[in-house]
Design a protein around this motif. Structure first.
Motif, PDB file in Angstrom:
ATOM      1  N   ALA A   1      61.442  44.173 -32.886  1.00  0.00           N
ATOM      2  CA  ALA A   1      62.225  45.187 -33.603  1.00  0.00           C
ATOM      3  C   ALA A   1      61.617  45.321 -34.986  1.00  0.00           C
ATOM      4  CB  ALA A   1      63.688  44.777 -33.687  1.00  0.00           C
ATOM      5  N   MET A   2      61.017  46.473 -35.263  1.00  0.00           N
ATOM      6  CA  MET A   2      60.413  46.704 -36.576  1.00  0.00           C
ATOM      7  C   MET A   2      61.482  47.216 -37.539  1.00  0.00           C
ATOM      8  SD  MET A   2      56.711  48.382 -35.596  1.00  0.00           S
ATOM      9  CE  MET A   2      57.402  49.513 -34.381  1.00  0.00           C
ATOM     10  N   ILE A   3      61.652  46.503 -38.639  1.00  0.00           N
ATOM     11  CA  ILE A   3      62.652  46.865 -39.646  1.00  0.00           C
ATOM     12  C   ILE A   3      61.932  47.151 -40.956  1.00  0.00           C
ATOM     13  CG2 ILE A   3      64.694  46.114 -40.904  1.00  0.00           C
ATOM     14  CD1 ILE A   3      65.411  44.336 -38.580  1.00  0.00           C
ATOM     15  N   GLY A   4      61.947  48.422 -41.363  1.00  0.00           N
ATOM     16  CA  GLY A   4      61.294  48.822 -42.593  1.00  0.00           C
ATOM     17  C   GLY A   4      62.211  48.676 -43.794  1.00  0.00           C
ATOM     18  N   ILE A   5      61.736  47.996 -44.823  1.00  0.00           N
ATOM     19  CA  ILE A   5      62.511  47.787 -46.047  1.00  0.00           C
ATOM     20  C   ILE A   5      61.578  47.906 -47.248  1.00  0.00           C
ATOM     21  CG2 ILE A   5      64.248  46.292 -44.976  1.00  0.00           C
ATOM     22  CD1 ILE A   5      62.695  43.890 -46.084  1.00  0.00           C
ATOM     23  N   GLU A   6      62.155  47.979 -48.422  1.00  0.00           N
ATOM     24  CA  GLU A   6      61.356  47.987 -49.643  1.00  0.00           C
ATOM     25  C   GLU A   6      61.003  46.544 -50.006  1.00  0.00           C
ATOM     26  OE1 GLU A   6      63.548  50.012 -52.660  1.00  0.00           O
ATOM     27  OE2 GLU A   6      62.810  51.989 -52.082  1.00  0.00           O
ATOM     28  N   PRO A   7      59.725  46.240 -50.201  1.00  0.00           N
ATOM     29  CA  PRO A   7      59.337  44.869 -50.571  1.00  0.00           C
ATOM     30  C   PRO A   7      60.069  44.401 -51.829  1.00  0.00           C
ATOM     31  CG  PRO A   7      57.402  46.152 -49.973  1.00  0.00           C
ATOM     32  CD  PRO A   7      58.556  47.121 -50.032  1.00  0.00           C
ATOM     33  N   GLY A   8      60.624  43.202 -51.761  1.00  0.00           N
ATOM     34  CA  GLY A   8      61.316  42.619 -52.904  1.00  0.00           C
ATOM     35  C   GLY A   8      62.751  43.062 -53.066  1.00  0.00           C
ATOM     36  N   SER A   9      63.254  43.920 -52.173  1.00  0.00           N
ATOM     37  CA  SER A   9      64.645  44.377 -52.280  1.00  0.00           C
ATOM     38  C   SER A   9      65.605  43.304 -51.781  1.00  0.00           C
ATOM     39  CB  SER A   9      64.842  45.661 -51.469  1.00  0.00           C
ATOM     40  OG  SER A   9      64.769  45.387 -50.073  1.00  0.00           O
ATOM     41  N   PHE A  10      66.899  43.538 -51.976  1.00  0.00           N
ATOM     42  CA  PHE A  10      67.906  42.563 -51.541  1.00  0.00           C
ATOM     43  C   PHE A  10      68.019  42.486 -50.025  1.00  0.00           C
ATOM     44  CE2 PHE A  10      70.160  46.572 -52.350  1.00  0.00           C
ATOM     45  CZ  PHE A  10      70.863  46.763 -51.169  1.00  0.00           C
ATOM     46  N   LEU A  11      67.346  43.377 -49.314  1.00  0.00           N
ATOM     47  CA  LEU A  11      67.364  43.337 -47.856  1.00  0.00           C
ATOM     48  C   LEU A  11      66.297  42.406 -47.287  1.00  0.00           C
ATOM     49  CD1 LEU A  11      67.862  47.132 -46.985  1.00  0.00           C
ATOM     50  CD2 LEU A  11      69.589  45.344 -47.262  1.00  0.00           C
ATOM     51  N   GLU A  12      65.355  42.004 -48.109  1.00  0.00           N
ATOM     52  CA  GLU A  12      64.272  41.154 -47.612  1.00  0.00           C
ATOM     53  C   GLU A  12      64.748  39.718 -47.446  1.00  0.00           C
ATOM     54  OE1 GLU A  12      59.789  39.644 -48.920  1.00  0.00           O
ATOM     55  OE2 GLU A  12      60.583  41.533 -49.724  1.00  0.00           O
ATOM     56  N   PRO A  13      64.611  39.151 -46.246  1.00  0.00           N
ATOM     57  CA  PRO A  13      65.062  37.771 -46.022  1.00  0.00           C
ATOM     58  C   PRO A  13      64.123  36.761 -46.671  1.00  0.00           C
ATOM     59  CG  PRO A  13      63.991  38.630 -44.058  1.00  0.00           C
ATOM     60  CD  PRO A  13      64.076  39.772 -45.028  1.00  0.00           C
ATOM     61  N   ALA A  14      64.638  35.573 -46.912  1.00  0.00           N
ATOM     62  CA  ALA A  14      63.834  34.508 -47.507  1.00  0.00           C
ATOM     63  C   ALA A  14      62.851  33.956 -46.474  1.00  0.00           C
ATOM     64  CB  ALA A  14      64.736  33.390 -48.027  1.00  0.00           C
ATOM     65  N   VAL A  15      61.625  33.761 -46.881  1.00  0.00           N
ATOM     66  CA  VAL A  15      60.610  33.247 -45.967  1.00  0.00           C
ATOM     67  C   VAL A  15      60.661  31.726 -45.935  1.00  0.00           C
ATOM     68  CG1 VAL A  15      59.079  35.226 -46.275  1.00  0.00           C
ATOM     69  CG2 VAL A  15      58.851  33.254 -47.780  1.00  0.00           C
ATOM     70  N   ILE A  16      60.340  31.157 -44.779  1.00  0.00           N
ATOM     71  CA  ILE A  16      60.294  29.700 -44.628  1.00  0.00           C
ATOM     72  C   ILE A  16      58.850  29.206 -44.574  1.00  0.00           C
ATOM     73  CG2 ILE A  16      62.540  29.563 -43.506  1.00  0.00           C
ATOM     74  CD1 ILE A  16      61.073  29.377 -40.839  1.00  0.00           C
ATOM     75  N   ALA A  17      57.921  30.137 -44.430  1.00  0.00           N
ATOM     76  CA  ALA A  17      56.491  29.810 -44.422  1.00  0.00           C
ATOM     77  C   ALA A  17      55.719  31.061 -44.798  1.00  0.00           C
ATOM     78  CB  ALA A  17      56.056  29.301 -43.050  1.00  0.00           C
ATOM     79  N   GLY A  18      54.660  30.881 -45.589  1.00  0.00           N
ATOM     80  CA  GLY A  18      53.877  32.033 -46.000  1.00  0.00           C
ATOM     81  C   GLY A  18      54.469  32.694 -47.238  1.00  0.00           C
ATOM     82  N   SER A  19      54.287  33.996 -47.337  1.00  0.00           N
ATOM     83  CA  SER A  19      54.768  34.749 -48.490  1.00  0.00           C
ATOM     84  C   SER A  19      55.590  35.948 -48.035  1.00  0.00           C
ATOM     85  CB  SER A  19      53.578  35.228 -49.334  1.00  0.00           C
ATOM     86  OG  SER A  19      52.718  36.065 -48.571  1.00  0.00           O
ATOM     87  N   GLY A  20      56.268  36.581 -48.996  1.00  0.00           N
ATOM     88  CA  GLY A  20      57.088  37.740 -48.686  1.00  0.00           C
ATOM     89  C   GLY A  20      56.275  39.020 -48.671  1.00  0.00           C
ATOM     90  N   LEU A  21      56.997  40.131 -48.496  1.00  0.00           N
ATOM     91  CA  LEU A  21      56.337  41.431 -48.479  1.00  0.00           C
ATOM     92  C   LEU A  21      55.863  41.787 -49.887  1.00  0.00           C
ATOM     93  CD1 LEU A  21      58.770  43.477 -46.191  1.00  0.00           C
ATOM     94  CD2 LEU A  21      56.637  42.359 -45.539  1.00  0.00           C
ATOM     95  N   SER A  22      54.784  42.589 -49.948  1.00  0.00           N
ATOM     96  CA  SER A  22      54.230  42.975 -51.240  1.00  0.00           C
ATOM     97  C   SER A  22      53.617  44.361 -51.128  1.00  0.00           C
ATOM     98  CB  SER A  22      53.162  41.961 -51.690  1.00  0.00           C
ATOM     99  OG  SER A  22      52.470  42.417 -52.826  1.00  0.00           O
TER     100      SER A  22
END
Length: 374
Positions: free
Chosen positions: A113-134
């Motif tokens: 399921a592809m979920i498009g969000i704005e990188p760094g927004s409050f919708l972005e979940p916390a990562v447990i490995a690696g880095s977040g969206l940028s």
């Protein structure tokens, strides 16, 4: 309590059989509770985890994100509304990614399921490995950790089936699923490129998104809908109920649990009632020598209480024991809160089912009981 415990010790086999039946009932209730909670989590975990309060959707979408399509131009207007602390767009699309190398003709396929969000927004979940969206990685994606079981790792390229577009795994998240498959979060711009690749699929809408999620308490949904023409604003819970098949799935699970609890009440009530009738002569003797109805009623209720507590505890233990052996692929999630709630419900049902037995005791005539021939 003393009389109740003495009788349980004297008739261990009889009470043990009742306890076994109650244990099996409790076990079944907790197992179904875990399965139901697991299925509901798989269907909407990503939306349940979002730190949002309201969802702005296209008018007439019946609170369904998948049926909604509106312009992201309304984000600024929604964000400026009273009590709105944050506004961010979201887009959802089901897809399939190929496993293995591009040259591998026998590569397997994995639904996502592809979920498009704005990188760094409050919708972005916390990562447990690696880095977040940028914004520096327009093709980057963070995926649910269940993708590891399919052989994916950090840095791997996700090749979308039926498309030339690719995504690169930059991070992993946990407990993020949607529509029973793993969620893949990607920048909203990349989501638009993938989703509206076909000419005219965006219906001529500028910067299309499925919905705009709002943060903040005290938001007036009617005011937001008025400010954004052609939209409707609902709570996040209402939007979750509008997800494809979620309401029907939840209703089916609730109905099964309701029927099971009702049947349990009748079964336990019949067992305790018949058991009480078999002892009517003994109750008559006790009443003849001065025992009051209240005393005898408390003895019966105490017996039910002890058997119920023991059975429920054993049922919970068996459920957690089974859960530890279940495969990760099994949608089974035990929620401590639900376990406590259903334990209390089972205990209340058992106590209520004992009222018929207590009522039958009050109607016993000691003289008739003494003259009864067994």
């Amino acid at each position: 309590m003393y009389l109740a415990w003495r009788e349980i010790k004297r008739n261990r086999m009889r009470f043990s059989l009742i306890a076994v039946i109650f244990i099996l009932i409790a076990w079944l209730v907790f197992i179904l509770s875990g399965l139901g909670n697991g299925l509901q989590t798989l269907a909407a975990a990503s939306f349940k985890n979002m730190k949002a309060d309201y969802v702005v959707l296209e008018q007439g979408s019946n609170a369904s994100v998948s049926k909604s399509l509106l312009s992201a131009d309304g984000i600024a207007i929604a964000g400026a509304m009273p009590n709105v602390k944050g506004a961010s767009p979201i887009g959802t699309t089901m897809g399939t990614v190929l496993k293995g190398e591009a040259s591998d003709l026998a590569a397997g396929k994995v639904d996502i399921a592809m979920i498009g969000i704005e990188p760094g927004s409050f919708l972005e979940p916390a990562v447990i490995a690696g880095s977040g969206l940028s914004l520096d990685q327009p093709n980057g994606a963070i995926v649910n950790e269940s993708m590891k079981d399919e052989g994916f790792k950090l840095g791997d390229t996700l090749r979308l089936d039926g498309s030339n577009e690719t995504l690169t795994i930059v991070g992993f998240v946990e407990n993020e699923t949607y529509n029973h498959v793993a969620s893949v979060f990607l920048p909203i711009d990349k989501w638009r490129t993938i989703t509206f690749a076909a000419p005219g699929s965006d219906k001529g809408i500028r910067n299309p998104v499925n919905a705009i999620l709002l943060q903040g308490s005290g938001i007036d949904p009617d005011a937001v809908s008025t400010a954004l023409q052609g939209t409707e604003t609902v709570t996040l819970d209402a939007a979750i109920m509008g997800l494809p098949g979620y309401k029907e799935e939840s209703g089916s699970i609730t109905m099964m649990m309701a029927f099971l609890l009702v049947i349990s009440a009748f079964m336990l009530g019949v067992f305790f009632y018949v058991f009480t009738l078999q002892k009517s002569n003994q109750f008559g003797v006790l009443k003849a020598i001065g025992a009051r109805n209240g005393f005898l009623g408390k003895a019966v209720v105490s017996q039910v209480m002890m058997i119920s507590l023991f059975s429920i505890l054993v049922g919970v233990s068996l459920t957690y024991a089974v859960a530890s052996f279940l495969s990760k692929a099994m949608p089974f999630i035990l929620d401590t809160k639900l376990v406590i709630i259903y334990s209390i419900v089972l205990l209340v049902i058992a106590l209520l089912s004992s009222l018929a037995s207590v009522r039958s005791i009050t109607r016993i005539d000691p003289l008739k009981a003494l003259g009864r021939v067994e």
